[in-house]
Scaffold this active site. Structure first.
Site, short mmCIF file in Angstrom:
data_model
loop_
_atom_site.label_atom_id
_atom_site.label_comp_id
_atom_site.label_asym_id
_atom_site.label_seq_id
_atom_site.Cartn_x
_atom_site.Cartn_y
_atom_site.Cartn_z
N LYS A 15 20.82 16.95 32.47
CA LYS A 15 20.62 17.50 33.82
C LYS A 15 19.18 17.38 34.33
O LYS A 15 18.79 16.30 34.75
CB LYS A 15 21.12 18.95 33.86
CG LYS A 15 22.63 19.02 33.51
CD LYS A 15 23.27 20.32 33.85
CE LYS A 15 24.66 20.45 33.29
NZ LYS A 15 25.74 20.19 34.21
N TYR B 147 30.59 25.07 26.29
CA TYR B 147 30.94 23.69 26.60
C TYR B 147 29.78 22.80 26.19
O TYR B 147 28.62 23.10 26.49
CB TYR B 147 31.21 23.53 28.10
CG TYR B 147 31.53 22.13 28.54
CD1 TYR B 147 32.72 21.50 28.15
CD2 TYR B 147 30.65 21.40 29.34
CE1 TYR B 147 33.01 20.20 28.56
CE2 TYR B 147 30.94 20.10 29.75
CZ TYR B 147 32.13 19.51 29.36
OH TYR B 147 32.42 18.23 29.76
N ASP C 62 22.05 23.54 22.40
CA ASP C 62 22.43 22.64 23.48
C ASP C 62 21.78 23.17 24.75
O ASP C 62 22.23 24.15 25.34
CB ASP C 62 23.96 22.59 23.61
CG ASP C 62 24.41 21.70 24.76
OD1 ASP C 62 23.54 21.20 25.50
OD2 ASP C 62 25.63 21.53 24.93
N1 PLP Z 1 26.24 20.60 27.31
C1 PLP Z 1 26.19 21.55 28.25
C2 PLP Z 1 25.64 22.90 27.90
C3 PLP Z 1 26.63 21.29 29.54
O1 PLP Z 1 26.58 22.25 30.47
C4 PLP Z 1 27.13 20.00 29.85
C5 PLP Z 1 27.63 19.70 31.19
O2 PLP Z 1 27.76 20.53 32.05
C6 PLP Z 1 27.15 19.04 28.84
C7 PLP Z 1 26.70 19.37 27.59
C8 PLP Z 1 27.65 17.68 29.14
O3 PLP Z 1 26.74 17.01 29.97
P1 PLP Z 1 27.20 15.78 30.87
O4 PLP Z 1 28.11 16.34 31.91
O5 PLP Z 1 25.92 15.23 31.42
O6 PLP Z 1 27.87 14.82 29.97
#
Ligand code: PLP
Length: 461
Positions: A291, A168, A263
């Site tokens: 985060k 994700y 990511d």
């Molecule tokens: N990338 C990863 C690996 C994530 O776990 C998340 C959210 O959980 C995101 C991107 C998206 O982040 P946000 O919820 O701050 O938009």
């Protein structure tokens, strides 16, 4: 639609295993608030997984948090392992973060102009990170990844992206294809509303499968801008990849003049100050953060070499902007949090504590012959009702076992332990979890496992 969702979520009206603790926790106030919220928000929430659809009962409305504890609107107290889905590595309401935030907000909330705080947070990160030379702050992980993808496309002049099944990366259009937990929970592989033309630019391959990646490069020779992978895939269970596989991704992207994007929205500042890049000793071209970087405030970021970041506006032709980007209050929270993380032995202590916690739980489950494994890396853990020794790909997850998680989640809530409300979600140990709470949690977990396996029996093979 409702029926389909009810089915996917189990609907909440089938018989539940009884709790060894007697009645469920009181949720009257939470239920009242949830009923009201449904008048205002789709599904009563502002982010889907919060709706508790894949576990028992209505969502808990949280009143406050302190250290590793949460209190809900009914006054129930929980030891929290969700930690706001990862940002709260120091726990709730950490005094140094609160103080810095309060000091900052007394001077104003937002200026839409540069502040020294942005420099301060950037310096703190860049001086202690071998993998990026310049950074751009945004307001969420989604925004960070969306911008990183645009940069990769702008830089390479190519359109296609390789992503992995089960990873994700936020909810931007190109990446909502075979994504993580929320979507798995929904039983859909992509979201309605994503144009086919966008999804066509995203090539989805299974994790841990070198041949699939090689085949994608062969089929789309010269068209692939980047491979994107979570530092450690942690949105669809915890799918820990071999170090060699990540090095393979580095090599094959170089070979095909494509970029490698890590990511690190979850793993950044979690596995260590330099995240998964340092953990695996892989140098990605672009890294995204979210985060933890914001200390509990909405912050995301992406970083790369100075040369690559020179392609971002206003220096370069890849446009990206944000009214609240680099917001001073959010920067202040990030600075306060990251300053603590940089202190000696922070990660060693946290990771050792998490390892001991997980090992004790695993020993208990193994001694009892329960089909239950705890997967762990650093302070991230995932409870899985399985007897597989390793799970590297989304297809290895037994979706049927999620009923066990549902019962387990309920038992734990009744014993004052709060986990993410989905069996696909990972948990986090924070610096605020002391020996006392970890011991209490272990006892609650042992009792809950006993209760779940007593009432539900062993999962079918
Ligand atoms: N990338 C990863 C690996 C994530 O776990 C998340 C959210 O959980 C995101 C991107 C998206 O982040 P946000 O919820 O701050 O938009």
């Amino acid at each position: 639609m409702l029926d389909a969702l009810k089915k996917a979520f189990g609907g909440g009206d089938e018989p539940q295993p009884s709790s060894g603790k007697g009645n469920d926790i009181t949720r009257e106030k939470s239920a009242e608030l949830y009923e009201k919220a449904q008048r205002y928000f789709p599904g009563g929430v502002n982010s889907p997984v919060r709706a508790f659809k894949s576990v028992h009962g209505t969502p808990l409305f949280i009143e406050r948090g302190d250290g590793c504890y949460l209190w809900d609107a009914d006054g129930n107290q929980f030891i929290d392992f969700c930690c706001s889905w990862g940002p709260l590595i120091l726990g709730h309401n950490y005094p140094k973060i609160r103080e810095k935030v309060v000091q900052t907000l007394e001077k104003g909330l937002s200026f839409g102009a540069p502040t020294a705080l942005e420099n301060e947070l950037a310096e703190l990160i860049l001086e202690h990170n071998r993998y990026i030379e310049k950074i751009r702050f945004v307001s969420s992980g989604t925004e960070a990844v969306m911008s990183a993808i645009r940069l990769a496309r702008g830089y390479t002049g190519r359109d296609k992206i390789i992503k992995f099944e089960g990873c994700y990366h936020g909810h931007s259009d190109s990446l909502l294809v075979k994504a993580g937990s929320g979507l798995v929970t929904f039983g859909e592989t992509s979201s309605a509303g994503v144009p086919k033309a966008f999804a066509d630019e995203t090539i989805v391959v299974p994790l841990n499968d070198r041949r699939a990646v090689g085949a994608a490069f062969d089929q789309f020779e010269g068209q692939i801008a980047a491979i994107i992978i979570e530092g450690v895939p942690a949105n669809n269970g915890l799918l820990i990849q071999d170090r060699e596989y990540l090095h393979f991704l580095r090599d094959i992207t170089r070979q095909h003049k494509a970029l490698l994007i890590f990511d690190e929205v979850i793993t950044g500042f979690r596995l260590g100050f330099e995240g998964a890049a340092a953990h695996y000793d892989v140098h990605p071209d672009i890294i995204t953060y979210g985060k933890i970087i914001g200390g509990g405030m909405p912050v995301g970021a992406y970083g790369a070499s100075a040369e690559l970041m020179g392609h971002i506006s206003p220096e370069g032709a890849v446009y990206q902007a944000g009214t609240l980007s680099g917001n001073p209050v959010a920067m202040a929270a990030g600075i306060a949090q990251l300053t603590v993380l940089k202190s000696n032995h922070f990660y060693k202590n946290l990771n050792t504590k998490a390892t001991e916690f997980v090992a004790a739980i695993q020993r208990y489950a193994t001694a009892k012959n329960y089909r239950f494994k705890v997967f762990q890396i650093g302070s991230i853990f995932w409870f899985a009702f399985t007897d597989k020794e390793a799970i590297h790909a989304a297809s290895d997850i037994d979706h049927g076992s999620m009923d066990y998680y549902k019962a387990f989640h309920r038992e734990l809530l009744n014993r004052g332990v709060y986990l993410g409300p989905s069996g696909y979600e990972v948990g986090f140990v924070s610096a605020a979890h002391t020996k006392v709470e970890l011991e209490k949690t272990k006892r609650a977990i042992f009792e809950s496992l006993d209760e779940v396996f007593r009432t539900m029996g062993a999962p079918k093979s």
